[in-house]
Design a protein around this motif. Sequence first.
Motif, PDB file in Angstrom:
ATOM      1  N   ARG A   1       0.883  -1.278  -0.099  1.00  0.00           N
ATOM      2  CA  ARG A   1       0.185   0.024   0.044  1.00  0.00           C
ATOM      3  C   ARG A   1       0.984   1.180  -0.039  1.00  0.00           C
ATOM      4  N   GLY A   2       1.785   1.436   0.916  1.00  0.00           N
ATOM      5  CA  GLY A   2       2.955   2.180   0.871  1.00  0.00           C
ATOM      6  C   GLY A   2       2.430   3.804   0.930  1.00  0.00           C
ATOM      7  N   PRO A   3       3.335   4.502   1.757  1.00  0.00           N
ATOM      8  CA  PRO A   3       3.057   5.856   1.894  1.00  0.00           C
ATOM      9  C   PRO A   3       3.602   6.847   0.861  1.00  0.00           C
ATOM     10  N   VAL A   4       4.224   6.160  -0.231  1.00  0.00           N
ATOM     11  CA  VAL A   4       4.822   7.162  -1.280  1.00  0.00           C
ATOM     12  C   VAL A   4       3.864   7.624  -1.936  1.00  0.00           C
ATOM     13  N   CYS A   5       2.290   7.163  -2.079  1.00  0.00           N
ATOM     14  CA  CYS A   5       1.178   7.640  -2.603  1.00  0.00           C
ATOM     15  C   CYS A   5       1.224   7.363  -3.952  1.00  0.00           C
ATOM     16  N   ARG A   6       2.357   7.077  -4.866  1.00  0.00           N
ATOM     17  CA  ARG A   6       1.935   6.516  -6.228  1.00  0.00           C
ATOM     18  C   ARG A   6       3.014   5.338  -6.407  1.00  0.00           C
ATOM     19  N   GLY A   7       2.654   4.447  -6.708  1.00  0.00           N
ATOM     20  CA  GLY A   7       3.570   3.462  -6.819  1.00  0.00           C
ATOM     21  C   GLY A   7       3.440   2.314  -7.751  1.00  0.00           C
ATOM     22  N   GLN A   8       3.204   2.828  -8.923  1.00  0.00           N
ATOM     23  CA  GLN A   8       3.186   1.886 -10.238  1.00  0.00           C
ATOM     24  C   GLN A   8       4.595   1.326 -10.417  1.00  0.00           C
ATOM     25  N   ILE A   9       5.847   1.929 -10.030  1.00  0.00           N
ATOM     26  CA  ILE A   9       6.952   1.077 -10.151  1.00  0.00           C
ATOM     27  C   ILE A   9       6.951  -0.073  -9.654  1.00  0.00           C
ATOM     28  N   ALA A  10       6.270  -0.231  -8.453  1.00  0.00           N
ATOM     29  CA  ALA A  10       6.425  -1.405  -7.706  1.00  0.00           C
ATOM     30  C   ALA A  10       5.246  -1.986  -7.966  1.00  0.00           C
ATOM     31  N   THR A  11       3.892  -1.814  -8.149  1.00  0.00           N
ATOM     32  CA  THR A  11       2.715  -2.475  -8.473  1.00  0.00           C
ATOM     33  C   THR A  11       2.544  -2.987  -9.857  1.00  0.00           C
ATOM     34  N   ASP A  12       3.231  -2.614 -10.730  1.00  0.00           N
ATOM     35  CA  ASP A  12       3.197  -3.088 -12.060  1.00  0.00           C
ATOM     36  C   ASP A  12       3.844  -4.569 -12.151  1.00  0.00           C
ATOM     37  N   VAL A  13       4.404  -4.837 -11.026  1.00  0.00           N
ATOM     38  CA  VAL A  13       5.044  -6.009 -10.984  1.00  0.00           C
ATOM     39  C   VAL A  13       4.363  -7.318 -10.439  1.00  0.00           C
TER      40      VAL A  13
ATOM     41  N   GLU B   1     -24.084   0.858   4.348  1.00  0.00           N
ATOM     42  CA  GLU B   1     -22.933   0.276   3.944  1.00  0.00           C
ATOM     43  C   GLU B   1     -22.242   0.506   2.849  1.00  0.00           C
ATOM     44  N   PHE B   2     -20.816   0.623   3.099  1.00  0.00           N
ATOM     45  CA  PHE B   2     -20.055   0.785   1.668  1.00  0.00           C
ATOM     46  C   PHE B   2     -19.325  -0.593   1.243  1.00  0.00           C
ATOM     47  N   TYR B   3     -19.538  -0.804   0.056  1.00  0.00           N
ATOM     48  CA  TYR B   3     -19.116  -2.026  -0.862  1.00  0.00           C
ATOM     49  C   TYR B   3     -17.778  -1.343  -1.701  1.00  0.00           C
ATOM     50  N   SER B   4     -16.703  -2.290  -1.750  1.00  0.00           N
ATOM     51  CA  SER B   4     -15.876  -2.084  -2.672  1.00  0.00           C
ATOM     52  C   SER B   4     -16.231  -2.791  -3.732  1.00  0.00           C
ATOM     53  N   MET B   5     -15.967  -2.145  -4.966  1.00  0.00           N
ATOM     54  CA  MET B   5     -16.190  -2.819  -6.285  1.00  0.00           C
ATOM     55  C   MET B   5     -14.937  -2.895  -6.988  1.00  0.00           C
ATOM     56  N   LEU B   6     -14.045  -3.673  -7.064  1.00  0.00           N
ATOM     57  CA  LEU B   6     -12.715  -3.698  -7.474  1.00  0.00           C
ATOM     58  C   LEU B   6     -12.494  -4.569  -8.768  1.00  0.00           C
ATOM     59  N   ARG B   7     -11.997  -3.774  -9.651  1.00  0.00           N
ATOM     60  CA  ARG B   7     -11.742  -4.568 -11.101  1.00  0.00           C
ATOM     61  C   ARG B   7     -10.650  -5.249 -11.100  1.00  0.00           C
ATOM     62  N   ASN B   8     -10.436  -6.296 -11.337  1.00  0.00           N
ATOM     63  CA  ASN B   8      -9.073  -7.178 -11.384  1.00  0.00           C
ATOM     64  C   ASN B   8      -8.654  -7.538 -12.726  1.00  0.00           C
ATOM     65  N   ARG B   9      -7.627  -6.753 -13.485  1.00  0.00           N
ATOM     66  CA  ARG B   9      -7.375  -6.961 -14.649  1.00  0.00           C
ATOM     67  C   ARG B   9      -6.435  -8.188 -14.803  1.00  0.00           C
ATOM     68  N   ALA B  10      -6.663  -9.021 -15.671  1.00  0.00           N
ATOM     69  CA  ALA B  10      -6.034  -9.975 -15.998  1.00  0.00           C
ATOM     70  C   ALA B  10      -4.809  -9.755 -17.009  1.00  0.00           C
ATOM     71  N   HIS B  11      -3.770 -10.556 -16.901  1.00  0.00           N
ATOM     72  CA  HIS B  11      -2.480 -10.377 -17.715  1.00  0.00           C
ATOM     73  C   HIS B  11      -1.794 -11.803 -17.942  1.00  0.00           C
ATOM     74  N   SER B  12      -1.365 -11.947 -19.132  1.00  0.00           N
ATOM     75  CA  SER B  12      -0.623 -13.374 -19.434  1.00  0.00           C
ATOM     76  C   SER B  12       0.540 -13.535 -18.636  1.00  0.00           C
ATOM     77  N   ASN B  13       1.172 -12.497 -18.209  1.00  0.00           N
ATOM     78  CA  ASN B  13       2.135 -12.487 -17.198  1.00  0.00           C
ATOM     79  C   ASN B  13       2.508 -10.819 -16.732  1.00  0.00           C
ATOM     80  N   VAL B  14       3.222 -10.761 -15.749  1.00  0.00           N
ATOM     81  CA  VAL B  14       3.557  -9.486 -15.085  1.00  0.00           C
ATOM     82  C   VAL B  14       5.096  -9.186 -15.057  1.00  0.00           C
ATOM     83  N   ALA B  15       5.770 -10.070 -15.788  1.00  0.00           N
ATOM     84  CA  ALA B  15       7.239 -10.220 -15.617  1.00  0.00           C
ATOM     85  C   ALA B  15       8.019  -9.073 -16.293  1.00  0.00           C
ATOM     86  N   PHE B  16       7.543  -7.874 -16.789  1.00  0.00           N
ATOM     87  CA  PHE B  16       8.237  -6.865 -17.775  1.00  0.00           C
ATOM     88  C   PHE B  16       7.836  -5.699 -17.150  1.00  0.00           C
ATOM     89  N   MET B  17       8.981  -4.833 -17.122  1.00  0.00           N
ATOM     90  CA  MET B  17       8.722  -3.237 -16.740  1.00  0.00           C
ATOM     91  C   MET B  17       7.699  -2.471 -17.774  1.00  0.00           C
TER      92      MET B  17
END
Length: 763
Positions: free
Chosen positions: A357-369, A649-665
Amino acid sequence: MPYRFVVASALLLLSSLCMAQGPAPAISYTRDIQPIFTEKCVACHACYDSACQLNLGSGEGAGRGASKIPVYDGERSKAQAPTRLFYDASGKAAWQRQGFYSVLDAQGSQAALMARMLELGHRTPLQPNAKLPSEIVLGLSRENMCPQPGEFDAYAGAHPKEGMPLAVTGLTDQQYQTLQRWLASGAPIDEQGLAPSARESLQVAQWENLLNAPGARESLVARWLYEHWFLAHIYFEGGEPGHFFQWVRSRTPSGQPIDLINTRRPNDDPGTQVYYRLWPVQGVIVHKTHITYPLSAAKMARVKTLFYSGDWQVTALPGYGPARRANPFETFEAIPAKARYQFMLDNAEYFVRTFIRGPVCRGQIATDVIRDNFWALFQAPEHDLYITDPVYRGQATPLLAMPGQNDDVGSVLSLWLAYRDKRNEYEALRRDFYAHAPAPSWSSLWTGNDNALLSIFRHFDSASVTKGLIGEVPQTMWLFDYPLLERTYYQLAVNFDVFGNVSHQAQTRLYFDLIRNGAEQNFLRLMPAGSREDFLDDWYQNSGKFKMWLDYESIDDDKRSALKLDPQDPKKDFVNQLLTRYGELNAKPDPINRCNGAYCSRPNIDPALQDAEQALSRLASRPAAGLKVIEQLPEATLLRVQTASGKREFYSMLRNRAHSNVAFMLGESLRYQPGLDTLTIFPGILSSYPNFIFNVPADQVPAFVEAMQAVRDGASFDRVVERWGIRRSHPQFWQYFHDQTRYLQEVDPLEAGVMDMNRYENL
């Protein structure tokens, strides 16, 4: 007419009206201004991703002003100077020496920049609950202009609809007048820093005494603890609501004012004698940086038992520098590994949050892996060879060093290859040693408390961590052992520099790819030996197979697992047995997404909400190929359901995107498999960054579900948004937006904070 004359005329008229009615009471920043900023500004102006670095969560941030230099820049060749609020400078003059400019000061005959920005926004209100004009760019793709005072007229001419607050229902007339009066009077700030209560002060002193106790062993433990607590928002047993503290390093001991040592990283050389101090967290609490950690008498007893009960000794304290940062296993090898690992397991959710989750507020460098949804488990210390086998530990420790300490751009490839090879040597060592260990069984999993089962959801460039097994059975799972958990924490939290250059950030991202692969391989040891290659083929499709050959160590597909699993679907059987064996640890059971019978809702809740959840389950865990509305949904949508009796009540509706792999930058879109996207629906708020809110009365949830099922394209989705959506222009937008925080204050007050709306979409 130039905007400076419009603002001046408005202020003159306002002043005349006030004089006619008698003198207006003096405006207090604390009483009158900060509440307006908190309600209408902080959602976009907090943390490092504040637009133009203008942080309005405190008087210090407002006085600091704005900067044209963005914190997030993945292409800079040189690291930039840190600009951490409360850390790297203090006071307007010091910040201006770092390139910030005032938004509060009048400029000769011109009103303050903030006054003109607010006037521009106030004179161009939005059409109620209408879609915004397409020329207004929103989200993280927006290139903020950050005009200085002398550039405002040009900005207003080019962007007449982009005053403040940006592209959202704006200030009330009273709020607008209050802010303009305050700015016209010179924008005085009377803010007082948060101070601990008497009970908190006593606990602060006790903990500071512990971490600053004399002795080599005590000093080494204190350093390790500080490096593992520096991101925490500490709260005390019996403390005041809303009071949180941070561990910092100071040149001064307890009882004296803190003289902050503001190194770039928490494990950089302090250059002087260090005292570990607890500093009250200042400013508005925002959810995205709010990673909580409890301290209590029981926690102190636990720390003393873990770290001081044995007879281990420290012959010499380690120094600082790149080598010490790169390998904390060597730096802290004198501390028993079992104590270090058990300490992290006790609050595993906190540690996984720091790097996911991290406090750096924007983490695509980490999350796209990482995958969009997966579960995390932990290896029991008594089954972790790094803990139990000193021979293995001695051979493994030199191989656990991590990159990122040398940020020479020209050396990225050579550094990456060297650390990749060292990591793979470690993986081969691990594979060979574990091949001679007892086969993994259910006792191999740590089950010490409800931190043992965690769910992670990625929302493109942010992610969330929650206790319990949430959502459908995910494609992948991670199994952390101590070397993996500690490396991940140091690589992505302690050693990661958000102000670093492209080399540092690339090395961090590339090594995290290896960490993910290691966590997956650890989990696969639990699966039947003959199934492991099939799992890998599914997780690393297409180009992923090339990456497996190029960069990853081969998996052990011979050593059997002691788990008795259904060979037809061993992963699903594993989950079923996991839930049966450790159901009491599953903090948040999930009948909506994993409905195994006729009833797909939580028991013991309002019957109207049970009916709503039963209907919502029809949208959950289905592939987008058969539920077209998923293609229209953003990453994290919130659904607010209110019953006729007033419960909501609040409900989170999260879209889970599928990938063939997550191994590249790069090239994520090339590996995207949209037809396999799914939707997770779960009660509660599972993201700090809502992309949209639907408000649906409980008795209309079945109609909402039917309308969602009927969506085939953008036009049919627009009709759903028109009926139930809360657009940025909705007259009650802020009421609904901040109801998220009020909800958290009711159900989990320690976790409550203002949500971020930088990613709120124009649906």
